[in-house]
Design a protein around this motif. Structure first.
Motif, PDB file in Angstrom:
ATOM      1  N   PHE A   1       0.843  -1.194   0.000  1.00  0.00           N
ATOM      2  CA  PHE A   1       0.000   0.000   0.000  1.00  0.00           C
ATOM      3  C   PHE A   1       0.883   1.251   0.000  1.00  0.00           C
ATOM      4  O   PHE A   1       0.665   2.176  -0.778  1.00  0.00           O
ATOM      5  N   LEU A   2       1.894   1.257   0.870  1.00  0.00           N
ATOM      6  CA  LEU A   2       2.911   2.313   0.888  1.00  0.00           C
ATOM      7  C   LEU A   2       4.265   1.629   1.059  1.00  0.00           C
ATOM      8  O   LEU A   2       4.832   1.623   2.155  1.00  0.00           O
ATOM      9  N   PRO A   3       4.777   1.014  -0.007  1.00  0.00           N
ATOM     10  CA  PRO A   3       5.969   0.167   0.128  1.00  0.00           C
ATOM     11  C   PRO A   3       7.205   0.889   0.657  1.00  0.00           C
ATOM     12  O   PRO A   3       7.966   0.313   1.447  1.00  0.00           O
ATOM     13  N   VAL A   4       7.425   2.121   0.244  1.00  0.00           N
ATOM     14  CA  VAL A   4       8.609   2.851   0.710  1.00  0.00           C
ATOM     15  C   VAL A   4       8.549   3.041   2.224  1.00  0.00           C
ATOM     16  O   VAL A   4       9.537   2.810   2.931  1.00  0.00           O
ATOM     17  N   LEU A   5       7.390   3.429   2.724  1.00  0.00           N
ATOM     18  CA  LEU A   5       7.219   3.622   4.165  1.00  0.00           C
ATOM     19  C   LEU A   5       7.337   2.293   4.908  1.00  0.00           C
ATOM     20  O   LEU A   5       7.974   2.213   5.968  1.00  0.00           O
TER      21      LEU A   5
END
Length: 423
Positions: free
Chosen positions: A120-124
């Motif tokens: 969903f928010l891979p970097v985070l």
């Protein structure tokens, strides 16, 4: 033959040679584990007679299938152990797991849900998972080893946009298009979508329209973590998604060896619609490409790739009994040299090595392989490692420090396909 008769017939094939225990990766490094013969066929005889047996060591089986590969009589030892684990849970005898371990196994078994959350928010997500305090908290609260090599998340793999996938369209001169169903698995779909795109590109280069239904997890993580009913539910859903394609004799290709083994061995036993066909129509990716080569249908316009590779055969590839088709295919590429290490199990075994109480054991299991990889690079035998299994890739890189990737990338380079490779 009834189920109980089938169990007994398989059991009677055991000749008590102990070959399975001698080759078991866990028994080799953990002397307190009695081995697959003891917790499998020996204990199964008592279980079939209704006697209670010691269930403490059932969870030490990593489901690597080495015992079944080794058995000269073809006894399904892992099946026996998994049945015993399920029955122990149903009868309330369990394996003495604490609440946090039960929650941990609930989470690790659901690789699909973890993947959806992580992408969903891979970097985070990746940033948070690299924080040492978070990893320590995960170990303390959930029993997920703080040193375990949790894979990074990337943008979710999307299905290729091709109208013919739904319409069954035609190619030039009205000839039917060749089609293949691709089962990417959770690791490719959520942790390594770029490799999934590479697989699709290679299949398309060979003239195939690639169908990628929105599959659920194959079920292996659920089975390994003791959620057998959920595993069977996933099997039912996935067979429903591919039923029409199976009826049309469209081959199914898996680039993950564990998913491929499940489709070939576990799914046919389910009894759901399509189960009678899926085992015969499923191929490992390189098994499929090698078949194209043997049939004279593989695009072999390979350009030279000056590369030396160390190759690791995943345990679940060996269990398929198809040899090492990736090695054979890679050796067709001019300039490519491949060293098949044959150095045993990497130790991760899906989620086995992620667990705090199994992490050291998993690293001991993989130690010989890690040493062999480091030696090979130091001696100039090869530059990088390659293996089809995503878990093996993560574990080898973690244990040896040597870059490890899927062998499809060498084929992508040999074809000169336009696909950026950033790992």
């Amino acid at each position: 033959m009834g189920l109980e008769q089938d169990k007994a017939a398989n059991l009677d094939a055991c000749i008590k040679c102990s070959a399975c225990t001698s080759q078991c990766p866990v028994a080799a490094v953990y002397p307190f584990f009695p081995g697959p013969k003891s917790v499998g066929p020996d204990a199964e005889r008592l279980r079939l007679e209704g006697f209670e047996t010691d269930v403490r060591f059932l969870s030490y089986c990593s489901n690597c299938k080495t015992c079944e590969v080794t058995c000269p009589s073809g006894v399904k030892i892992t099946d026996m152990i998994m049945r015993a684990r399920e029955k122990a849970q149903e009868t309330g005898h369990g394996q003495g797991k604490s609440l946090r371990y039960r929650v941990r196994d609930l989470i690790l078994g659901r690789a699909e849900y973890l993947g959806k959350l992580g992408t969903f928010l891979p970097v985070l997500t990746n940033l948070v998972l690299r924080i040492s305090f978070v990893r320590s908290l995960m170990e303390r609260m959930l029993g997920i080893g703080k040193q375990a090599p949790l894979p990074a998340y990337r943008t979710k793999l999307k299905s290729p946009s091709n109208r013919s996938l739904k319409t069954g369209g035609s190619g030039r001169h009205g000839t039917p298009r060749k089609q293949v169903v691709y089962f990417p698995g959770c690791f490719i779909r959520y942790n390594d979508s770029l490799t999934g795109r590479a697989v699709i590109k290679v299949l398309e280069h060979n003239g195939y329209d690639v169908i990628v239904p929105d599959f659920h997890c194959c079920g292996v993580p659920l089975q390994a973590n003791g959620h057998f009913h959920e595993e069977r539910d996933n099997i039912r859903k996935n067979l429903g998604l591919m039923h029409s394609y199976l009826q049309e004799n469209i081959p199914v290709v898996a680039s993950c060896t564990s998913c491929g083994l499940a489709l070939k061995e576990e799914y046919p036993k389910s009894g759901y619609p399509g189960a009678e066909r899926v085992g015969h129509q499923t191929y490992d990716l390189f098994e499929f490409l090698w078949k194209l080569h043997e049939d004279g249908e593989l695009a072999e316009n390979f350009r030279e790739v000056p590369l030396s590779l160390g190759y690791h055969a995943p345990c679940h590839l060996k269990a398929q009994g198809i040899g090492t088709p990736a090695v054979r295919l890679l050796r067709l590429v001019p300039g490519v040299r491949v060293s098949d290490l044959d150095a045993g199990c990497c130790g991760l075994s899906g989620s086995f090595g992620f667990k705090e109480e199994r992490y050291d054991l998993a690293m001991q299991i993989g130690n010989y392989l890690f040493s062999r990889v480091r030696q090979g690079v130091t001696r100039g035998e090869f530059e990088v490692m390659t293996t089809e299994c995503g878990g093996c890739q993560v574990q080898i890189q973690h244990g040896s420090g040597v870059k490890t990737e899927h062998p499809i990338w060498t084929i992508v380079e040999a074809y000169g396909l336009d696909l950026k490779h950033k790992h």
